[in-house]
Design an enzyme around this catalytic site. Sequence first.
Site, PDB file in Angstrom:
ATOM      1  N   LYS A  96       0.843  -1.199   0.000  1.00  0.00           N
ATOM      2  CA  LYS A  96       0.000   0.000   0.000  1.00  0.00           C
ATOM      3  C   LYS A  96       0.879   1.251   0.000  1.00  0.00           C
ATOM      4  CE  LYS A  96      -3.586   2.157   2.813  1.00  0.00           C
ATOM      5  NZ  LYS A  96      -4.466   2.006   3.960  1.00  0.00           N
ATOM      6  N   GLY A 125      -4.881  -2.140   5.348  1.00  0.00           N
ATOM      7  CA  GLY A 125      -4.060  -3.260   4.878  1.00  0.00           C
ATOM      8  C   GLY A 125      -4.716  -4.608   5.091  1.00  0.00           C
ATOM      9  N   GLU A 147      -4.903  -7.469  15.069  1.00  0.00           N
ATOM     10  CA  GLU A 147      -4.408  -6.131  14.739  1.00  0.00           C
ATOM     11  C   GLU A 147      -5.551  -5.114  14.832  1.00  0.00           C
ATOM     12  OE1 GLU A 147      -0.695  -5.247  12.055  1.00  0.00           O
ATOM     13  OE2 GLU A 147      -2.470  -5.228  10.796  1.00  0.00           O
ATOM     14  N   LYS A 163       9.175  -0.918  14.478  1.00  0.00           N
ATOM     15  CA  LYS A 163       9.694  -0.524  13.156  1.00  0.00           C
ATOM     16  C   LYS A 163      10.697   0.611  13.323  1.00  0.00           C
ATOM     17  CE  LYS A 163       5.611  -1.013  10.209  1.00  0.00           C
ATOM     18  NZ  LYS A 163       4.705  -0.240   9.380  1.00  0.00           N
TER      19      LYS A 163
END
Length: 543
Positions: free
Chosen positions: A207, A268, A354, A505
């Site tokens: 994405k 997502g 999630e 991340k």
Amino acid sequence: MSTLTQLPAWQALQTHYHAEGQHLRLADLFAQDAQRGQTMCAQGAGLYLDYSKNRVNAKTLALLLELAEQAGITQKRDAMFAGDKINVTESRAVLHTALRAPQDTVVMVDGKNVVPEVHEVLDRMAAFAGQIRSGQWLGYTGKPIRTIVNIGIGGSDLGPVMAYEGLKFYSQRDLTVRFVSNVDGTDLVEKVRDLDPAETLFIVSSKTFTTQETMTNARSARAWTLEALQDEAAIARHFVAVSTNAEQVRSFGIDTAHMFGFWDWVGGRYSMDSAIGLSLMIAVGPDHYRELLAGFHDMDEHFRTAPLAQNLPVLLGLLGVWYNNFFGAQTVAILPYEQYLAYFSAYLQQLDMESNGKHVTLSGEQVDYQTGPVIWGQPGTNGQHAFYQLIHQGTKLIPCDFIAFVRPLNPLAPHHDLLMANVFAQTEALAFGKSLDQVLAGGVDPDVAPHRVFEGNRPTNTLLADQLTPRILGALIALYEHKVFVQGAIWNINSFDQWGVELGKVLASQIVPELQAEDEPDLHHDSSTNTLIRRYRAGRKAE
Ligand code: G6Q
């Protein structure tokens, strides 16, 4: 106290749980009502749900439905379908339902009907899929494509891989699709080791087109292709992109004429029926893909229009809340008795965990109740020979969803009857168990007898459909998407962001240069992280 726990229905459920709910026994409930198995079921979009083997009575169900009303499920649902920006932390609409809306539907986002664009992309995907499937699309050296490798991760991987495996029966068998997701080089190396670059097409699915794992894999795949084909011009024949980010696609070197777009209102983990499904469409063909979308839409319509008491996602969601918030159950097992659905629980793991693994409400207050459960599972009957022991006789309450199909895709007698006998036997055994008296009556040694007692009263849902078709798979996925929505709406959390994946991340991107630095870097982490980094560096130096 939060608004949720102050709702009259919540408080009534709490009282009901303590007075009655926690003592309900499935054996008694079935003995009291001979019709229970016929009445406690609901149907929609080709799916039959038997929810009779749950620890609920009429009062529980009535209170749960009141909770749904008081939590504003219908208004929240309608706001989602209408394109309101219900993903408040990212200020986005949540419109995966528009991805499967029929052509004449109008869904407005920021003053624009998005449905025509959806169909335009679908048509482009269909044309491209047709060229690959027919062998018209030639690789750089003039050979047709035989293997498609989807490079993507998370929402750009789990849906396509699950559905590709799920619909393999319908796939064109002279084409193979493989999926590379992990930044661990082994994933790419093993997936391409026996492939001919001249016959391989990579679909880079991202994405954002900035995800570390995907971009690293895409660059390595590019190098692998160039090493064999020795010409930059080959990239255009062997790489296409699925993304919302045209600029990044261009700067990677993929012609945007070979890019399939989607939109920021597609999350997502809700994107497998957008262009992210391109690899799947190539495998099963545009007609089957459109059937899949029709199944999603069937369930959307069911969710939008069926009364709450007969609404499959609402019922599954409410029953889950009952165990999660009142019985304190921590996990839910998803058990498809269908080998093609081997990846279904892994897919639902992301979809549910999630979405609903959140600790603050929509307005940012800490919740004072449990939110999303741990989702796990495996296809039956394999799990029966592994972890079912704990579900039957362990000390934890694990509500299970059994998913099964009346007609097999591969009718190899007597397999399907044996498979289905196991579905029915498991839910029966979980519900009714085997008492000490029954064990002793069987002549078992009294010392061993306690070990052979099954308490029963283990709750299950059974979802039954005629056959695993693309349409049914679409309905099944949408069922769980909307179940997750219902639960998130009750818990008053944002099911559509995922800030929880950010911190790791960011830290990883800081650590990469520390691992790669020539000279010993100045490390400012905690003493554990510093020591681990030093040990890794020392090990690599010694190579
Ligand atoms: C899903 C998440 C996440 C996402 C991946 C891949 O809802 O947002 O799993 O799909 O991180 O992101 P890209 O598609 O941007 O590479």
